[in-house]
Design an enzyme around this catalytic site. Structure first.
Site, PDB file in Angstrom:
ATOM      1  N   THR A 142       0.784  -1.141   0.113  1.00 61.50           N
ATOM      2  CA  THR A 142       0.118   0.037  -0.054  1.00 61.50           C
ATOM      3  C   THR A 142       0.845   1.249   0.220  1.00 61.50           C
ATOM      4  O   THR A 142       1.946   1.176   0.694  1.00 61.50           O
ATOM      5  CB  THR A 142      -0.939   0.107   1.082  1.00 61.50           C
ATOM      6  OG1 THR A 142      -1.654  -1.333   0.885  1.00 61.50           O
ATOM      7  CG2 THR A 142      -1.864   1.378   1.299  1.00 61.50           C
ATOM      8  N   GLY A 181       2.674  -2.770   8.685  1.00 60.62           N
ATOM      9  CA  GLY A 181       2.994  -3.091  10.234  1.00 60.62           C
ATOM     10  C   GLY A 181       4.611  -3.551  10.482  1.00 60.62           C
ATOM     11  O   GLY A 181       4.998  -4.444   9.658  1.00 60.62           O
ATOM     12  N   GLU A 424      -7.066  -5.898   3.409  1.00 62.40           N
ATOM     13  CA  GLU A 424      -7.639  -7.406   2.673  1.00 62.40           C
ATOM     14  C   GLU A 424      -8.761  -6.931   1.731  1.00 62.40           C
ATOM     15  O   GLU A 424      -9.375  -7.789   1.481  1.00 62.40           O
ATOM     16  CB  GLU A 424      -7.618  -8.373   3.525  1.00 62.40           C
ATOM     17  CG  GLU A 424      -6.543  -8.695   4.428  1.00 62.40           C
ATOM     18  CD  GLU A 424      -5.525  -9.009   3.604  1.00 62.40           C
ATOM     19  OE1 GLU A 424      -5.370  -9.556   2.276  1.00 62.40           O
ATOM     20  OE2 GLU A 424      -4.235  -9.121   4.059  1.00 62.40           O
TER      21      GLU A 424
END
Lengths: 662, 662
Positions: A142, A181, A424
């Site tokens: 992303t 993350g 997702e």
């Protein structure tokens, strides 16, 4: 568990119609698994090394540091304890709870991508280090300006045949990698998704293995800008990060080359099929469905237990204040989500088992089942995470004022889980993917093709029955028929709408956009039908003890009826159901709630969340809510002193000044 | 405002069909008020004394300290600047935003209670001190175990005629006062609600003026236990507190005695009427309705502007990524809440003006209007805060990943505003209060009484029109009729349900409980009808410029139609509307959204929130979202160092150990 259980909760447990252990066993897949689960949970929860202050008392920075420490410890302990791979999630969920951790993407995305997309030589080179946490990686896809639409990514990897390297660049601010993350402070490697350019030509996004921090001192490597994206709604325990590159060179061998390849001279070799990546997606989404059931189950456990301990108002003059759960409006808030928690739990299990069955086929190269599975999983992911979102908040608000306190555990649960509606696959995009498959199937059936699997029912829309027919709205067959009819009708309506837009002169993309609200509605109805049908089918399991199949049947009926009355217009619009049917449905809901009331606590106990995992003063198994609310508050940061320093700094001079002016 | 506006936003503003200033003027009550508003906002926002680090980067303790400092400063500045009482809220909202502050209850409850319930001698004694902030008070009513049900309070004030004192006690843990704002660390006084006991007899809850902290050193007085209740969902800027008493004695004169009195010998004098307190409640609830409109307006402003800046996916192959707001599904998420924001803004204004009109009557002793006003305000408070809750989250999720970042402002907005569903009357309890009034009115109408005001329509339920009639579903008269019919029918159905439960042998309280889901449904329909009708009526204002009345009419139609299709079952169930009507309604919604699309940015600009109040990187007026997202992230706590200290403490030894084992 505490020595004394709150008498109201004790009585609830004495009066239930069944043994919750039987349902626990049904939910987890047998008594042996439940035993294993409880052992591992208790091992983790009683380990003093994992203890720390309440996360809600910490700053984001402290939360990150605490979770980094805890997660590294867990990796070491899992290795030492030799916990079986299949059982690790029990141990892990007791250590971590619903909090994301700094190694989450290493385990959940970095490793699986290496397994799935690295060539054998690449695996030999990196896998051992990664599996043994000698390096820590994340998955950087992303970008700040690009999420859902993979082809829109801007980060470039330009092949330089003279040195046989890729040159990585972040050409614009919107190309910054954003959100991964573990990227902010923890990882020293990542799998980077970047646009591949060779000799000036674009070949679309590909995965690259890129080192981003020094293995000596953890400093960002030259040309790498990396940091944390700042505080978020929940997710305080993980360092979501940003990442940018300025002419960073990596060897040609760092492109993951199991499928696509770039030869030394710059020749591009295409992958055999693009659909193979679907398999992982199906699995991840099935996990979200299971998880939606689980978080909903947690929220309902907290709210239901607390609603039995909490007493409020005066139903009858002079009588004691009743338990809040005796109010029918409270039952109407909680019981439908209790039923939904069971429904999604079972749906997720079914998806997992369908996936396991078909992954066998897939590994043999037969990918015919994938498109349907993919479409189904998209809709179910969206439906379940949406319902869980709304349901967690309904449960929180059903706890009155104390639901807003972090002591309830509910705000943190919600904040940590609500991203499931976006990651997702953003939910609306997911529903439209399902809709695309439904439209395709519907058109095939119009052309006489026989449909199979979850869309078989589209082949024959049932006619609206003649007026005057009466139905038994408690009959699960009748209810499944109604859901099927609704889904088939809404698929048909969306297709008509799409055709009308085309006939009115719009091109296909504009027509699709114009019909998209109806398309989402159809996909939603399709997904809900699947959930209701699956719940009903699971009840036919002949090994089910009758004491639990009775109560599960009530939950299934409630789930179906509640969805029906909440969307009654869909069933009434074409006259399939009558006003009388819908009124009957509402009366049945009231009667079912009255029957479920004495079993409510046993039904949430059956989810089998130990206190250490629930992390809620309101949801405690022993119901000793108020003492622990006070104890928790007294331990909180502002109570470290009687008179806060701000009194001396600000309040005292202010008050003295005002008094002097009187 | 920044020098360069994002070109997409610039174009949006150039293409709108009206001048947003005209709507701003309509929303705030004229150009003079808008001018004043902007002056005061800019005064506050440009004052360097109020500047501080982003609240999202702070711990709860730092947030409290920052807000204490800021609020005390504001009190001083408001005095110095001599800002008119009527205009203070503009200045205040620019300083405070949507964050609660430690003096909020002093101003909002402590002072008003002294005005409303203290006798003249008591006012002479305390009011000057309180008004000048020489003392700081809060309002301590809610207890750990008791919220909505005032008579359930456990704190006692026992009169001792020998010393002419009240003895205050907290007999149980559930009797701890819990939640009052400013109590945890700030206040030195409170108005305490406690059960009055005289000569062993209970007289119910009464208000007492109680000092809780020393004016010398701010320490809790002997017998007083006081502290902070710990971290919450939002509300970090205020010290919500707990409070307990152990034989604390206060003089007889400290009971607030404007209405009830206790004579020196212990003789109790009853108050003249208990309904007078309703007036304040109506005002507070009207405020919540206005505020629900405002917070929804903020969330919609953020999401709408961002949806014009954000580009995503590929609607047509080869074309550039479209603005997210061009997706009809995105419009369907945002525009109904844009319309609802306007609807509640206008509803709140109407409630305020009805209240002002009737408070004149009330002050003359005529309280006949109060019960209706009270019932109406309860339902509208619940409806508006529920819709705002759901709407804020819908807007957040419509911003994709970045909506989860605190940079968006949306998580904080939600967390700070969601308690509105619980405080000042838990929403379901509120709806049932409205329902009680509806049942009473309905029964009166059955007995031939003519009803007036907001329930007049219950006197004559319209018959279901004959089949085959076609309607123009865009006609606001037709839509209001439909909402009225639905409300009247659902009131009737709830009454029938209540009667059936009674006839089946239940006593009144049990029957009420059994019918409560239907009763809430009826009260909801009644409230929605009021909102739709009020919106339509406000459009008949002859001073409205046609350019803005056109666009406002579209919003009103969208609001009514969206509520209709979302609850279509209610309109279809008795055949009042047909499937054709509902399908027509859906097509109109699509057409209205297409018409509103070019005006969307102008419609949110018209709410006139300066950037300093919106506090959102995504919602910036200039649309320069991405640069500021990066800048904000770089300033966040985890980025103070390149290599975080936790690397040296935990990660380095872990990695080295793992590498050694390879």
């Amino acid at each position: 568990m505490a020595a004394t259980v709150n008498p109201d909760l004790k009585k609830e447990r004495e009066n239930s119609s069944f043994d919750p252990n039987k349902i626990t066993s049904f939910l987890y897949g047998g008594p042996e698994i439940v035993k294993k689960k409880r052992e591992l949970e208790s091992l983790a929860l009683n380990d003093p090394d994992y203890q720390h202050e309440d996360l809600n008392f910490m700053s984001q920075e402290q939360q990150y540091e605490t979770f980094l420490k805890k997660t590294l410890l867990m990796v070491t302990k899992v290795r030492e304890l030799k916990i079986d791979v299949a059982d690790r999630h029990f141990y892990r969920s007791a250590v971590i709870g619903t909090n994301p951790d700094p190694l989450g993407l290493h385990v959940g995305m970095f490793l699986p991508t290496l397994y799935g997309q690295a060539s054998q030589e690449q695996k030999d080179k990196w896998l051992k280090m990664a599996e043994n946490f000698a390096i820590i990686g994340t998955y950087a896809q992303t970008e700040m300006g690009h999420g859902t639409f993979l082809r829109g990514l801007e980060t470039t990897a330009t092949y330089d045949p003279t040195t046989q390297e890729f040159v990585i660049n972040t050409p614009t601010i919107t190309a910054y990698k954003w959100w991964p993350g573990g990227l902010g402070k923890t990882s020293n490697y990542c799998v980077l998704m970047a646009q591949l350019y060779i000799h000036g030509k674009s070949y679309g996004p590909h995965p690259f293995m890129v080192q981003i921090r020094s293995l000596q001192d953890h400093k960002p490597l030259p040309g790498v800008t990396v940091g944390d994206i700042g505080p978020k709604f929940g997710y305080g325990s993980v360092d979501n990060g940003f990442l940018a590159f300025n002419n960073v060179r990596i060897p040609r061998e760092n492109m993951l080359m199991k499928y696509s390849k770039v030869e030394p001279d710059g020749t591009y070799v295409k992958p055999p099929s693009t659909k193979l990546a679907y398999g992982t997606m199906v699995q991840v989404r099935a996990n979200i469905v299971v998880n939606s059931g689980r978080v909903l189950a947690k929220a309902v456990t907290i709210a239901t237990r607390y609603s039995c301990v909490r007493r409020q108002s005066e139903m009858k003059p002079g009588h004691p204040e009743p338990q809040v759960l005796d109010y029918v409006t409270q039952q109407y808030k909680l019981f439908p989500y209790l039923a939904a928690a069971y429904a999604f739990w079972l749906t997720g299990q079914t998806m997992m088992s369908v996936y396991t069955t078909s992954s066998n086929q897939i590994s043999k190269g037969d990918i015919s089942a994938l498109p349907e599975l993919h479409a189904l999983s998209a809709g179910l992911k969206a439906l379940s995470s949406w319902v869980a979102n709304v349901g967690m908040e309904e449960c929180r608000m059903a706890c009155g004022g104390h639901g807003y306190s972090h002591a309830s555990g509910l705000p943190r649960l919600y904040a940590n889980m609500t991203p499931g509606a976006t990651y997702e696959g953003e939910n609306t995009v997911m529903m439209l993917q399902t809709a695309r498959y439904l439209m395709k199937s519907y058109n095939q059936s119009l052309q006489g093709e026989k449909l199979a699997g979850s869309v078989a029912y589209l082949s024959g829309v049932q006619p609206v029955p003649a007026a005057g027919r009466t139905r038994n709205m408690l009959d699960l067959g009748v209810l499944c028929d109604a859901y099927r009819h609704r889904a088939a009708r809404l698929v048909h309506e969306a297709a008509v709408q799409l055709r009308n837009e085309r006939q009115a002169g719009k091109d296909q993309p504009d027509a699709w956009n114009a019909a998209s609200v109806d398309l989402v509605k159809a996909a939603m109805a399709h997904s809900q039908y699947f959930v209701v049908k699956n719940f009903a089918e699971r009840l036919t399991d002949s090994t089910l003890d009758s004491s639990i199949s009775d109560v599960l049947t009530r939950l299934c009926q409630l789930h179906a009826l509640h969805g029906l009355v909440t969307n009654s217009g869909d069933f009434l619009e074409d006259g399939y159901l009558t006003g009388t049917d819908v009124r009957q449905a509402r009366r049945h809901i009231n009667a079912l709630m009255a029957k479920l009331r004495p079993d409510a606590v046993a039904l949430v106990d059956a989810f089998d969340f130990p206190d250490g995992i629930l992390n809620s003063v309101l949801g405690r198994y022993d119901g000793n809510v108020y003492e622990h609310l006070l104890e928790w508050a007294k331990a909180s940061p502002l109570n470290k002193t009687d008179v806060h320093q701000s009194y001396h700094k600000y309040l005292k001079p202010f008050l003295e000044d005002n008094r002097a002016k009187l």
